[in-house]
Design an enzyme around this catalytic site. Structure first.
Site, PDB file in Angstrom:
ATOM      1  N   ASP A 449     120.066  70.461 126.034  1.00 33.46           N
ATOM      2  CA  ASP A 449     119.030  69.689 125.358  1.00 33.46           C
ATOM      3  C   ASP A 449     118.903  70.077 123.885  1.00 33.46           C
ATOM      4  O   ASP A 449     119.069  71.239 123.516  1.00 33.46           O
ATOM      5  CB  ASP A 449     117.694  69.934 126.071  1.00 33.46           C
ATOM      6  CG  ASP A 449     116.551  69.140 125.483  1.00 33.46           C
ATOM      7  OD1 ASP A 449     116.600  67.903 125.548  1.00 33.46           O
ATOM      8  OD2 ASP A 449     115.627  69.760 124.920  1.00 33.46           O
ATOM      9  N   GLU A 502     123.345  66.923 124.194  1.00 34.59           N
ATOM     10  CA  GLU A 502     122.448  65.901 123.652  1.00 34.59           C
ATOM     11  C   GLU A 502     122.350  66.189 122.157  1.00 34.59           C
ATOM     12  O   GLU A 502     121.548  67.003 121.715  1.00 34.59           O
ATOM     13  CB  GLU A 502     121.061  65.956 124.303  1.00 34.59           C
ATOM     14  CG  GLU A 502     120.190  64.784 123.886  1.00 34.59           C
ATOM     15  CD  GLU A 502     118.769  65.171 123.503  1.00 34.59           C
ATOM     16  OE1 GLU A 502     117.978  64.271 123.209  1.00 34.59           O
ATOM     17  OE2 GLU A 502     118.459  66.384 123.462  1.00 34.59           O
TER      18      GLU A 502
END
EC number: 2.4.1.18
Length: 780
Positions: A449, A502
């Protein structure tokens, strides 16, 4: 300091109770009960059985020991040869009498006040001994934790100090073990700035006075082996900060935690027996870039609220398998205090959240998914952590896991703290954590993330609010090195695992190998895949427009092919796109309810045919109209047969099932996702028609045609240029099929290839394009 020998084989193992003067409420972590203080006798009398009074501790040692600020309690407590015998000293707050028990020996120690008991026994060697501790209302026989050698080896300390301990969870934290013939739990903690550390837990009524830990030199690691402590016991660490104040902290390496809002760590040992050997042996046979990869993203606590991990293991694999997804991706499962963060503000990096069960229960869920032939990806959040005062923030009284510079430590967007990737122990903590989930839980992939927030020193910071790197640039060189090390380590140790970034910027080389330098002078970051945020943003922007306006935005749908092979991409329609006012996927579409569903279906088929892997968030597979909320999850009632519009939603779910079925059966859609030769436009310029048509090719050259009509009109006799060596084509998927809720405009028979030049090709077929629909054609 002279260490003693272990207890004899077969010696009984007991817990280590410490009874405070007044009953305390056990099992809670808020506050310490007052430490029992006995009167300190001025001149202890001699004891029986030849026990003589010991030389008293110095005031400094005594004060530091009782205050929890001594670096070497084992040098003061336990058994030590002295002139004329063997000195044994114990610290047992609340005890009325302490008796040393050994073969042929029973000797009472002399009280020294403040829970200290000591005596010099007429012995030349250290016997195997235990302690009979009389608290008045009970008198257990226990092992003395201060007679044990350190239970952590020099190699572990060396590797950790070098930042190279790839199995750090085996060295730090709470580990049940047999040590010197005795079963108990070894507690180890990295707290280099602490003046002292004590273990507190339900086993000592959250008063750690009797359980100070020893410092293992310059490593910054503290250690204590406690006999009799085992699985299920709650614990924390009481840390004396450099300024003398105290803080109670959960274990950063805890493998199990209490269920939030409780915050204690839990001693744990796995007893799960894996049954996924076939899956683990096969998962690395085909590179992920050349394999079908269709992901169903799930927020476990809200998929069907109230289910435990084991109940999810009974329901989720069957649902995902029926829909044909190859993988599930769990939003973060690491322990987090606030459910509304969806797991993205982690306090327990080594523990799956206790909200749905134990770590072994979580293993059971993964095992069940693997048996169903479904891979498991997990969101992993090494970019930041929350400021809770019982967790990582200023852990031992000074910045430790976060950067020393407050300007670099504070995350500007989320009110959290950023890790100090330049500190070897912190980097080791995170790299080992990535390996831990893959090895201990058989995770098949990590979606990392917020990578962009890690890579840039100026991320979300104003001019003047950040300091350039040594080269004058904005790149965080420590974060780059960490990500490279993490990826290289995971790929080396865990065959078949994929890491996914990401990353929302145009950083060069996210999915390039770490040893391949790019134009920016950095090696690749080493990820296997990257979320294609540009495709997601552009394509959602396009489909949200009214069809009459789409021709002005045609390039937003074709632009992705300009950079499609710059990285190895995943096309994500994730949770982030269906919350906070962004609306659910079907609700983004213009028009009435029929048109919204038709747009939704056409878009999904376009997405499945586009180069790259696919990810779809739960609820979007049946066109849920409401935004997702973690408090109640998907609107499953939309699929209840009693609901009047149930068929509308069931039709979309049937389409998703067929998309995955045809996708898996068509290597043209996944075998050359990273090879430009696997794609060719038929017509990418049909903006006036709102039509996109292209060819996909498998490694053996077998083709598939995808054509999407994003206008609400039927286009009759719509000609497409095709390869001239294919005599005929058949329609294998049509999102306008009545089974999916469409109007039924189809091409029922074979489409014969004609020698009519079109779209720059020597042959073509004549088709009928349904309104707001996608077609897939394969050689007949």
């Amino acid at each position: 300091m002279t260490s003693t020998q272990g207890a004899a084989d077969g010696a009984p193992v007991h817990r280590l109770p410490v009874t405070p003067r007044a009953p305390a409420a056990p099992g809670r972590t808020e506050g310490l009960p007052s430490t029992f203080r006995a009167a300190r006798p001025a001149q202890p009398a001699a004891g029986g059985h030849g026990v003589r009074a010991a030389a008293p501790l110095s005031d400094e040692d005594r004060g530091r020991l009782l205050d929890g600020a001594h670096h070497d309690p084992h040098g003061l407590l336990g058994a030590h040869p002295v002139r004329g015998g063997l000195l044994i000293r114990v610290l047992r707050p609340g005890a009325q009498r302490v008796t040393v028990l050994a073969k042929g020996l029973r000797a009472d120690l002399l009280p020294e006040g403040d829970g200290l008991f000591a005596g010099v026994l007429p012995l030349r060697t250290v016997p195997d001994y235990e302690l009979l501790v009389d608290y008045g209302d009970h008198a257990p026989t226990v092992h003395d934790p201060y007679r044990f050698l350190p239970a952590l080896g020099e190699l572990d300390l060396h590797l950790f100090g070098e930042g190279r301990h790839e199995e750090l969870w085996q060295a730090l934290g709470a580990r049940i073990m047999d040590h010197q013939g005795v079963t108990g739990t070894r507690f180890t903690l990295w707290a280099p700035n602490a003046r002292g550390v004590r273990v507190v837990g339900d086993f000592n009524y959250w008063d750690g006075t009797g359980h100070p830990m020893r410092s293992l030199g310059s490593s910054g690691v503290w250690e204590l082996f406690l006999p009799g402590i085992g699985a299920g016991d709650l614990y924390k660490f009481e840390i004396t900060r450099p300024d003398g104040t105290k803080t109670m902290r959960a274990d950063p390496m805890a493998r199990r935690t209490e269920c939030p809002p409780a915050t204690a760590s839990v001693v744990d040992a796995s007893h799960h027996r894996w049954t996924d050997e076939d899956w683990m042996a096969r998962r690395g046979e085909r590179p992920v870039h050349q394999a079908p990869f269709s992901v169903y993203e799930v927020h476990l606590p809200s998929w069907r609220p109230g289910l435990t991990y084991r109940q999810l293991a009974e329901q989720l694999p069957a649902y995902v398998k029926d829909l044909g997804f190859t993988h599930v991706e769990f939003m973060p499962v690491c322990e987090h205090p606030f459910g509304g963060s969806w797991g993205y503000q982690v306090t327990g990096f080594y523990a799956p959240t206790a909200r749905m069960g134990t770590p072994d229960d979580f293993r059971q869920l993964i095992d069940a998914l693997h048996r169903a032939g479904i891979g498991v990806l997990m969101d992993w959040v090494p970019a930041h952590f929350p400021r809770d005062d019982w967790a990582l923030a200023e852990f031992d009284g000074r910045p430790l896991y976060e950067h020393q510079d407050p300007a670099r430590a504070a995350h500007p967007d989320w009110g959290t703290l950023e890790f100090d990737y330049g500190r070897t122990e912190v980097r080791n903590f995170l790299v080992a954590n990535a390996v831990y989930w893959c090895e201990e839980f058989h995770i098949d992939g990590l979606r990392v993330d917020a990578v962009a927030s890690m890579l840039y020193l100026d991320y979300s910071r104003e001019d003047g609010g950040w300091t350039p790197n040594v080269h004058g640039g904005r790149e965080d060189l420590d974060a780059v090195a960490f990500l490279q090390e993490m990826n290289a380590t995971v790929y080396r140790r865990c065959p078949g695992v994929v890491t996914i970034a990401e990353e929302s910027t145009a950083w060069d080389g996210v999915t390039r190998a770490t040893h391949h330098a790019g134009p920016g002078g950095f090696g690749g970051l080493g990820f296997g895949l990257k979320w294609n945020m540009g495709w997601m943003h552009d394509s959602l922007g396009y489909v949200s427009k009214e069809p009459v306006h789409r021709k002005y935005h045609h390039g937003e749908m074709t632009f992705s092919m300009i950079y499609a092979y710059s990285e190895n991409y995943v096309l994500p329609i994730s949770h982030d796109e269906v919350v906070h006012g962004k609306r659910a996927l079907v609700s983004k579409m213009p028009g009435d309810w029929w048109q919204q569903r038709a747009n939704h279906r056409a878009y999904l088929a376009f997405m499945w045919a586009h180069p790259g892997k696919q990810l779809l968030f739960m609820g979007q597979e049946f066109a849920q109209g409401a935004e997702w909320a973690e408090s109640h999850g998907p609107d499953w009632w939309l699929l209840d047969p009693s609901y009047e519009a149930e068929a509308d939603h069931r039709g979309v779910r049937d389409l998703v099932r067929d998309l995955n079925r045809h996708y898996a059966a068509a290597p043209a859609l996944w075998e050359r996702d990273t090879d430009p030769a696997g794609f060719s436009w038929i017509d990418g310029e049909a903006s006036e028609d709102n039509v996109f048509s292209f060819l996909r090719f498998a490694a053996d050259g077998s083709p598939l045609i995808s054509v999407t009509n994003f206008s609400p009109v039927v286009r009759h006799a719509y000609r497409l240029g095709v390869p001239d060596h294919i005599p005929a084509w058949r329609e294998v998927l049509n999102t306008d099929d009545p089974r999916y809720g469409g109007s039924g405009v189809t091409n029922p028979g074979p489409l014969t290839t004609e020698p009519t030049p079109w779209n720059g090709r020597t042959a073509s077929v004549c088709t009928v394009l349904p309104p707001l629909a996608s077609l897939w054609l394969r050689p007949s």
